[in-house]
Design a protein around this motif. Structure first.
Motif, PDB file in Angstrom:
ATOM      1  N   ALA A 147       0.831  -1.207   0.000  1.00 21.50           N
ATOM      2  CA  ALA A 147       0.000   0.000   0.000  1.00 21.50           C
ATOM      3  C   ALA A 147       0.865   1.256   0.000  1.00 21.50           C
ATOM      4  N   TYR A 148       1.956   1.257   0.768  1.00 20.70           N
ATOM      5  CA  TYR A 148       2.855   2.419   0.774  1.00 20.70           C
ATOM      6  C   TYR A 148       3.390   2.673  -0.629  1.00 20.70           C
ATOM      7  N   HIS A 149       3.845   1.619  -1.303  1.00 19.59           N
ATOM      8  CA  HIS A 149       4.416   1.791  -2.638  1.00 19.59           C
ATOM      9  C   HIS A 149       3.366   2.228  -3.661  1.00 19.59           C
ATOM     10  N   GLU A 150       2.135   1.782  -3.482  1.00 24.51           N
ATOM     11  CA  GLU A 150       1.049   2.292  -4.333  1.00 24.51           C
ATOM     12  C   GLU A 150       0.865   3.783  -4.100  1.00 24.51           C
ATOM     13  N   ALA A 151       0.826   4.172  -2.826  1.00 30.62           N
ATOM     14  CA  ALA A 151       0.586   5.575  -2.483  1.00 30.62           C
ATOM     15  C   ALA A 151       1.717   6.481  -2.970  1.00 30.62           C
ATOM     16  N   VAL A 152       2.941   6.056  -2.788  1.00 26.17           N
ATOM     17  CA  VAL A 152       4.075   6.913  -3.139  1.00 26.17           C
ATOM     18  C   VAL A 152       4.230   7.067  -4.653  1.00 26.17           C
ATOM     19  N   THR A 153       3.762   6.067  -5.403  1.00 25.58           N
ATOM     20  CA  THR A 153       3.849   6.161  -6.864  1.00 25.58           C
ATOM     21  C   THR A 153       2.549   6.625  -7.491  1.00 25.58           C
ATOM     22  N   ILE A 194       0.186   4.608  -8.173  1.00 26.21           N
ATOM     23  CA  ILE A 194      -0.200   3.525  -9.073  1.00 26.21           C
ATOM     24  C   ILE A 194      -0.835   2.414  -8.258  1.00 26.21           C
ATOM     25  N   LYS A 195      -2.061   2.055  -8.575  1.00 18.53           N
ATOM     26  CA  LYS A 195      -2.735   0.949  -7.899  1.00 18.53           C
ATOM     27  C   LYS A 195      -2.064  -0.374  -8.268  1.00 18.53           C
ATOM     28  N   ALA A 196      -2.101  -1.339  -7.364  1.00 17.46           N
ATOM     29  CA  ALA A 196      -1.414  -2.623  -7.543  1.00 17.46           C
ATOM     30  C   ALA A 196      -1.828  -3.346  -8.810  1.00 17.46           C
ATOM     31  N   LYS A 197      -3.080  -3.217  -9.232  1.00 20.51           N
ATOM     32  CA  LYS A 197      -3.515  -3.943 -10.426  1.00 20.51           C
ATOM     33  C   LYS A 197      -2.737  -3.513 -11.666  1.00 20.51           C
ATOM     34  N   ASN A 198      -2.096  -2.333 -11.614  1.00 22.75           N
ATOM     35  CA  ASN A 198      -1.312  -1.847 -12.740  1.00 22.75           C
ATOM     36  C   ASN A 198       0.155  -2.244 -12.655  1.00 22.75           C
ATOM     37  N   LEU A 199       0.530  -2.895 -11.545  1.00 23.74           N
ATOM     38  CA  LEU A 199       1.919  -3.289 -11.364  1.00 23.74           C
ATOM     39  C   LEU A 199       2.129  -4.724 -11.797  1.00 23.74           C
ATOM     40  N   GLN A 200       3.356  -5.015 -12.177  1.00 25.63           N
ATOM     41  CA  GLN A 200       3.730  -6.374 -12.520  1.00 25.63           C
ATOM     42  C   GLN A 200       4.918  -6.718 -11.639  1.00 25.63           C
ATOM     43  N   GLY A 201       4.803  -7.738 -10.792  1.00 26.62           N
ATOM     44  CA  GLY A 201       5.871  -8.073  -9.867  1.00 26.62           C
ATOM     45  C   GLY A 201       5.793  -7.213  -8.617  1.00 26.62           C
ATOM     46  N   GLN A 202       6.897  -7.095  -7.918  1.00 25.43           N
ATOM     47  CA  GLN A 202       6.940  -6.337  -6.673  1.00 25.43           C
ATOM     48  C   GLN A 202       6.842  -4.837  -6.932  1.00 25.43           C
ATOM     49  N   PRO A 203       6.156  -4.097  -6.018  1.00 24.15           N
ATOM     50  CA  PRO A 203       6.107  -2.648  -6.163  1.00 24.15           C
ATOM     51  C   PRO A 203       7.515  -2.071  -6.085  1.00 24.15           C
ATOM     52  N   ALA A 204       7.789  -1.089  -6.892  1.00 24.96           N
ATOM     53  CA  ALA A 204       9.090  -0.443  -6.892  1.00 24.96           C
ATOM     54  C   ALA A 204       8.951   0.934  -7.500  1.00 24.96           C
ATOM     55  N   SER A 205       9.939   1.770  -7.259  1.00 25.18           N
ATOM     56  CA  SER A 205       9.880   3.092  -7.854  1.00 25.18           C
ATOM     57  C   SER A 205      10.607   3.138  -9.194  1.00 25.18           C
TER      58      SER A 205
END
Length: 129
Positions: free
Chosen positions: A96-102, A104-115
């Protein structure tokens, strides 16, 4: 409206905790947490220790209760107890932190959240053949 660089950046963000249940499944528990969005230097200093990192960035929460269904105040002691208890709890808050800081909601990410680019979906490129 112009963009204004904030001195402190706090945001309430939905946080999903995937709790393991029998049969190899998970049960999603939703809550909201307020995160302090760190600048890159402070992020780099703290990111190697999940518990220290989460105690620093989680400023408040809603819908977190103790084993008696009583509201659990967001204190340093309670954050330490919660984040040390289970890895899946830390993963939910970290995601959730990585979603908030970027933003970008998780459904748009592939793999681990990262900047960086590894955490984002690759763009479809047109073939030039």
């Amino acid at each position: 409206m112009s963009f204004k660089l904030a001195e402190n950046d706090y945001v309430w963000w939905p946080t999903a905790i995937e709790v393991p249940v029998d049969g190899g499944n998970t049960e999603t528990h939703q809550l909201e947490a307020q995160y302090d969005l760190l600048d890159q230097d402070e992020y780099n200093e703290l990111v190697d220790d999940d518990i220290v990192f989460l105690v620093r960035v989680v400023k408040d929460w809603k819908d977190v209760t103790d084993h008696n269904d009583q509201p659990l105040p967001c204190t340093k002691e309670n954050k330490l107890k919660l984040f040390k208890s289970r890895g899946y709890i830390r993963l939910g808050f970290l995601s959730a932190y990585h979603e908030a800081v970027t933003g970008i909601k998780a459904k748009n990410l592939q793999g681990q959240p990262a900047s960086g680019r590894k955490g984002r979906k690759p763009r479809n490129r047109k073939s030039t053949n």
